[in-house]
Enzyme design. Structure first.
Site, PDB file in Angstrom:
ATOM      1  N   ASP A  14       0.810  -1.218   0.000  1.00 24.34           N
ATOM      2  CA  ASP A  14       0.000   0.000   0.000  1.00 24.34           C
ATOM      3  C   ASP A  14       0.842   1.266   0.000  1.00 24.34           C
ATOM      4  O   ASP A  14       0.598   2.187  -0.772  1.00 24.34           O
ATOM      5  CB  ASP A  14      -0.957   0.000   1.200  1.00 24.34           C
ATOM      6  CG  ASP A  14      -2.060  -1.042   1.051  1.00 24.34           C
ATOM      7  OD1 ASP A  14      -2.261  -1.531  -0.074  1.00 24.34           O
ATOM      8  OD2 ASP A  14      -2.697  -1.371   2.055  1.00 24.34           O
ATOM      9  N   ARG A  95       2.625   5.675  17.248  1.00 24.89           N
ATOM     10  CA  ARG A  95       2.272   6.736  16.287  1.00 24.89           C
ATOM     11  C   ARG A  95       2.963   8.069  16.571  1.00 24.89           C
ATOM     12  O   ARG A  95       3.498   8.682  15.651  1.00 24.89           O
ATOM     13  CB  ARG A  95       0.754   6.903  16.210  1.00 24.89           C
ATOM     14  CG  ARG A  95      -0.009   5.647  15.782  1.00 24.89           C
ATOM     15  CD  ARG A  95       0.681   4.854  14.704  1.00 24.89           C
ATOM     16  NE  ARG A  95      -0.102   3.716  14.255  1.00 24.89           N
ATOM     17  CZ  ARG A  95       0.414   2.562  13.868  1.00 24.89           C
ATOM     18  NH1 ARG A  95       1.726   2.397  13.887  1.00 24.89           N
ATOM     19  NH2 ARG A  95      -0.345   1.575  13.458  1.00 24.89           N
ATOM     20  N   ASP A 124      -5.880   5.330  13.842  1.00 22.57           N
ATOM     21  CA  ASP A 124      -4.539   5.797  13.498  1.00 22.57           C
ATOM     22  C   ASP A 124      -4.532   7.073  12.666  1.00 22.57           C
ATOM     23  O   ASP A 124      -3.610   7.885  12.783  1.00 22.57           O
ATOM     24  CB  ASP A 124      -3.765   4.692  12.773  1.00 22.57           C
ATOM     25  CG  ASP A 124      -3.225   3.650  13.746  1.00 22.57           C
ATOM     26  OD1 ASP A 124      -3.083   3.971  14.938  1.00 22.57           O
ATOM     27  OD2 ASP A 124      -2.946   2.521  13.307  1.00 22.57           O
ATOM     28  N   SER A 175      -5.378  -7.989   9.476  1.00 20.72           N
ATOM     29  CA  SER A 175      -4.659  -6.713   9.485  1.00 20.72           C
ATOM     30  C   SER A 175      -3.797  -6.715  10.740  1.00 20.72           C
ATOM     31  O   SER A 175      -4.304  -6.876  11.847  1.00 20.72           O
ATOM     32  CB  SER A 175      -5.644  -5.541   9.515  1.00 20.72           C
ATOM     33  OG  SER A 175      -4.952  -4.326   9.700  1.00 20.72           O
TER      34      SER A 175
END
Length: 397
Positions: A14, A95, A124, A175
């Site tokens: 991706d 993050r 996210d 995922s």
């Protein structure tokens, strides 16, 4: 001058496709930034070269494992941070680490925009964009999957049409997001919350139902910081890594929960965080020994709010920063050793010792040598219960 976009780059399909996709959609040059927070996988240099081969004008990689452990995981340990009392904020902690590197790269390369690979459905996207706007309010944010409808089918077609050097094999049924603090798994058959997870979901932990010898470990803390394991000095990163291995081998740290996402939906998540759960469990118990009662009671409220702020992507917010100061002060005396038995999927505390201990054996004992003056208790109870007693006389009349 051509606009520049900094892309949070993982090396996968991706984000590799996103390099060319962003260039076509915006006309901008793309700088790829990959940050190693202990997720494992490919060598950073391999990832850097792939980004360049996929069309990035610049590619930066950063080994941030120690930074992640010291500046993000450690505050979570000191805060006993468990979102909804269970989840040790595995993804949420990584993050802001990545955000700092993205913003630094944007400043270095004169970029006006930061891009990430998140969908419009998860937490996210908020963590990235709220973090970026807190550190650099002038930067714009884009998300190709969310903003330009870059579905996986389109990504594979784009990859093949451009002959990009990236595998387009069948997607994993799950995922997965992982780092040194833990691993998060979702989607696929797990979306039916009646379905039990199967063993192939797990990677950081062994099946806790398999018989094996128990493992006893002693963790040493100084002012809330894990500094030794079984008497051998460790960094925070090493403490997490060693307990990932030892607690993980005993099946410790498996979490199957339905959680409240920030975007308003409930989501079923499977987490593995053996090191995080072992360290937080040990730290909580050492606080029980060393932290005064009223401070401990109030800290539990702070811990919940701190965890919610971090989960919601507000790491760099004024409230989170203020609560950090409280948590640091509350950890000042949290020094000593905790002995734990790791076995059967559990980390069980079996011993505590501390030079800062508030536990007084002579006050606690019921045997000879008891120094607690029990004669004082009768009057204490009379005064303590007086307001309720007065109200009861009125209400029961």
């Amino acid at each position: 001058m051509t606009e520049r976009v900094v892309l949070a780059y993982s090396g996968g399909l991706d984000t590799s496709v996103a390099i060319g996709w962003i260039a076509e959609e915006t006309g901008a040059e793309v700088i790829a930034v990959a940050v190693d927070v202990g997720q494992g996988g490919e060598d950073l240099d391999v990832i850097r070269k792939r980004a360049l081969a996929c069309g990035a004008v610049e590619a930066e990689v950063a080994d941030a494992k120690d930074e992640f452990a010291d500046e993000y995981c450690l505050p979570a340990i000191k805060a006993n941070a468990l979102y909804m009392d269970r989840y040790p904020l595995v993804s949420a902690l990584s993050r802001p680490t990545i955000v700092k590197h993205l913003v630094a790269a944007a400043r270095k390369h004169g970029a006006t925009t930061v891009a990430h690979g998140c969908t419009g459905k998860g937490n996210d996207q908020v963590r990235f964009e709220a973090g970026i706007s807190s550190l650099a309010p002038d930067l714009k944010c884009i998300a190709p999957v969310r903003d330009y409808a870059m579905t996986r089918d389109k990504a594979i077609a784009f990859c093949e049409s451009k002959n990009l050097p990236i595998a387009t094999s069948k997607k994993s049924p799950y995922s997965i997001d992982q780092n040194v603090f833990g691993r998060a798994v979702e989607t696929g058959f797990l979306e039916d919350i009646w379905n039990a997870p199967i063993e192939d979901v797990y990677d950081y932990t062994a099946d806790p139902a398999v018989p094996r010898e128990a493992d006893e470990v002693v963790i040493t803390f100084e002012a809330g910081v894990p500094v030794a394991v079984d008497g051998k000095a460790v960094s925070v990163l090493q403490a997490v890594q060693q307990l990932n291995e030892r607690a993980g081998a005993q099946g410790v740290g498996r979490i199957d929960m339905v959680e409240d996402r920030l975007v308003g939906i409930k989501s079923r998540e499977i987490y593995e965080a053996p090191g995080a759960i072992a360290l937080i469990t040990a730290h909580q118990e050492l606080e029980n020994v060393t932290v005064e009662r009223e401070l401990a009671r109030y800290k539990r409220q702070v811990e919940q709010r701190w965890g919610e702020l971090v989960y919601d992507g507000l790491w760099f917010s004024p409230l989170k920063r203020a609560l950090d100061g409280f948590i640091e002060e509350a950890n000042r005396a949290v020094s000593g050793d905790i002995r734990m038995t790791l076995h059967g999927g559990r980390a069980v505390v079996t011993g505590r010792r501390s030079g800062q201990s508030l536990y007084d054996f002579n006050l606690a004992t019921y045997d000879t040598g008891d120094t607690f003056d029990q004669s004082l208790s009768k009057g204490f109870i009379e005064i303590f219960g007086m307001s309720s007693k007065i109200a009861a006389k009125r209400d029961l009349a």
